[in-house]
Design an enzyme around this catalytic site. Structure first.
Site, PDB file in Angstrom:
ATOM      1  N   GLU A 217     -39.706  36.342  78.518  1.00  0.00           N
ATOM      2  CA  GLU A 217     -40.499  35.151  78.842  1.00  0.00           C
ATOM      3  C   GLU A 217     -41.867  35.652  79.271  1.00  0.00           C
ATOM      4  O   GLU A 217     -41.990  36.376  80.266  1.00  0.00           O
ATOM      5  CB  GLU A 217     -39.851  34.362  79.983  1.00  0.00           C
ATOM      6  CG  GLU A 217     -40.660  33.140  80.382  1.00  0.00           C
ATOM      7  CD  GLU A 217     -40.235  32.565  81.720  1.00  0.00           C
ATOM      8  OE1 GLU A 217     -40.811  31.523  82.106  1.00  0.00           O
ATOM      9  OE2 GLU A 217     -39.358  33.140  82.377  1.00  0.00           O
ATOM     10  N   CYS A 251     -46.427  30.862  84.581  1.00  0.00           N
ATOM     11  CA  CYS A 251     -46.598  30.746  83.133  1.00  0.00           C
ATOM     12  C   CYS A 251     -46.785  29.303  82.698  1.00  0.00           C
ATOM     13  O   CYS A 251     -47.337  29.041  81.624  1.00  0.00           O
ATOM     14  CB  CYS A 251     -45.427  31.383  82.391  1.00  0.00           C
ATOM     15  SG  CYS A 251     -43.833  30.654  82.792  1.00  0.00           S
TER      16      CYS A 251
END
Length: 271
Positions: A217, A251
């Site tokens: 990720e 993120c």
């Protein structure tokens, strides 16, 4: 304390020996370990929130939300394991929980977690790997290793065998190389920058033998699109929350705001 190459080798050896017995446990037993860890996290919530404030620089609302997320990961993965195992037994025509064929795990997973969510992402990575029958070598960010250390202690109190979950704090190329080049490595879970993910990918690709899975990720470029029906006060509040919560160090943080011409000037002035 920084883990050395010798520490990595010792952890791989112990984890490899521990994995078969862990994998032989019924899925229900591993799922219960995760749920007991969730209870331990809730019991220690004041201590963990204090660590998130002191070590990671969190605000109290963010620390509370991250603790809840870590607890949710434990319970969600426990339930997912039960559901998936039941579905596979049904498809295979096996009645009962005697057949563990699908849930013996791959082996030793290395989980590399970041500093911006040192509790939630650390917990999410390790419990997903563990409940599937793998053993874990966890390398947290060096900046937030106290939080990771406390979680490992709580996991052991929740019934997780010590050799099933190993903590390897530290940083640097030597530690990463020792983890990623070990022949017993069966998978890598990574959360962090795209640059580091590509570096890990190249290291894994250079290994001899079967390809080692990489679950990564990485950083995002997230947009918000607002048309003329948007309520400007709500829009501005959402923009500030998304872009600057956690100082923008997540993120999912807003990077690009797209505004319809009709409201652009007013929204920008209000921002």
């Amino acid at each position: 304390a920084d883990a050395s190459a010798d520490d990595v080798a010792a952890a791989f050896a112990a984890a490899t020996l521990a994995q078969p017995a862990w994998a032989e446990l019924a899925v229900e037993q591993r799922a219960k370990c995760l749920e007991q860890l969730a209870e331990q996290l809730e019991t220690a919530q004041a201590e963990l929130q204090a660590l998130l404030l002191l070590e990671a620089g969190k605000t109290l609302p963010d620390a509370h939300a991250e603790l809840r997320e870590a607890v949710d990961y434990c319970r969600w993965y426990a339930q997912q394991a039960r559901s998936l195992f039941a579905a596979r037994l049904h498809l295979s025509g096996v009645v009962g929980e005697s057949n563990q064929l699908y849930w013996r795990g791959r082996g030793v997973f290395v989980c590399i977690s970041p500093w911006n969510f040192p509790l939630a992402i650390f917990v999410g990575q390790i419990v997903a790997a563990l409940v599937a029958g793998n053993v874990v070598l966890a390398k947290p960010s060096r900046a937030t290793s106290l939080i990771a250390s406390r979680v490992v202690e709580l996991a052991q109190q929740a019934g997780m065998p010590a050799d099933v979950l190993h903590l390897l704090p530290g940083s640097g190329a030597a530690l990463s190389d020792a983890l990623l080049q070990h022949p017993a490595l069966s998978g890598v879970v990574f959360t962090g920058s795209a640059e580091v993910a590509k570096h890990i990918q190249r290291q894994l690709a250079a290994r001899d033998g079967a390809i080692v899975p990489l679950i990564a990720e990485t950083s995002g470029l997230n947009a918000m699109i607002a048309d003329s029906s948007a309520h400007l006060e709500q829009l501005v509040n959402d923009v500030l929350t998304s872009a600057f919560n956690s100082a923008g160090q997540r993120c999912s943080a807003l990077r690009v705001l797209c505004l319809q011409d009709d409201i652009a000037d007013s929204a920008i002035d209000m921002l």
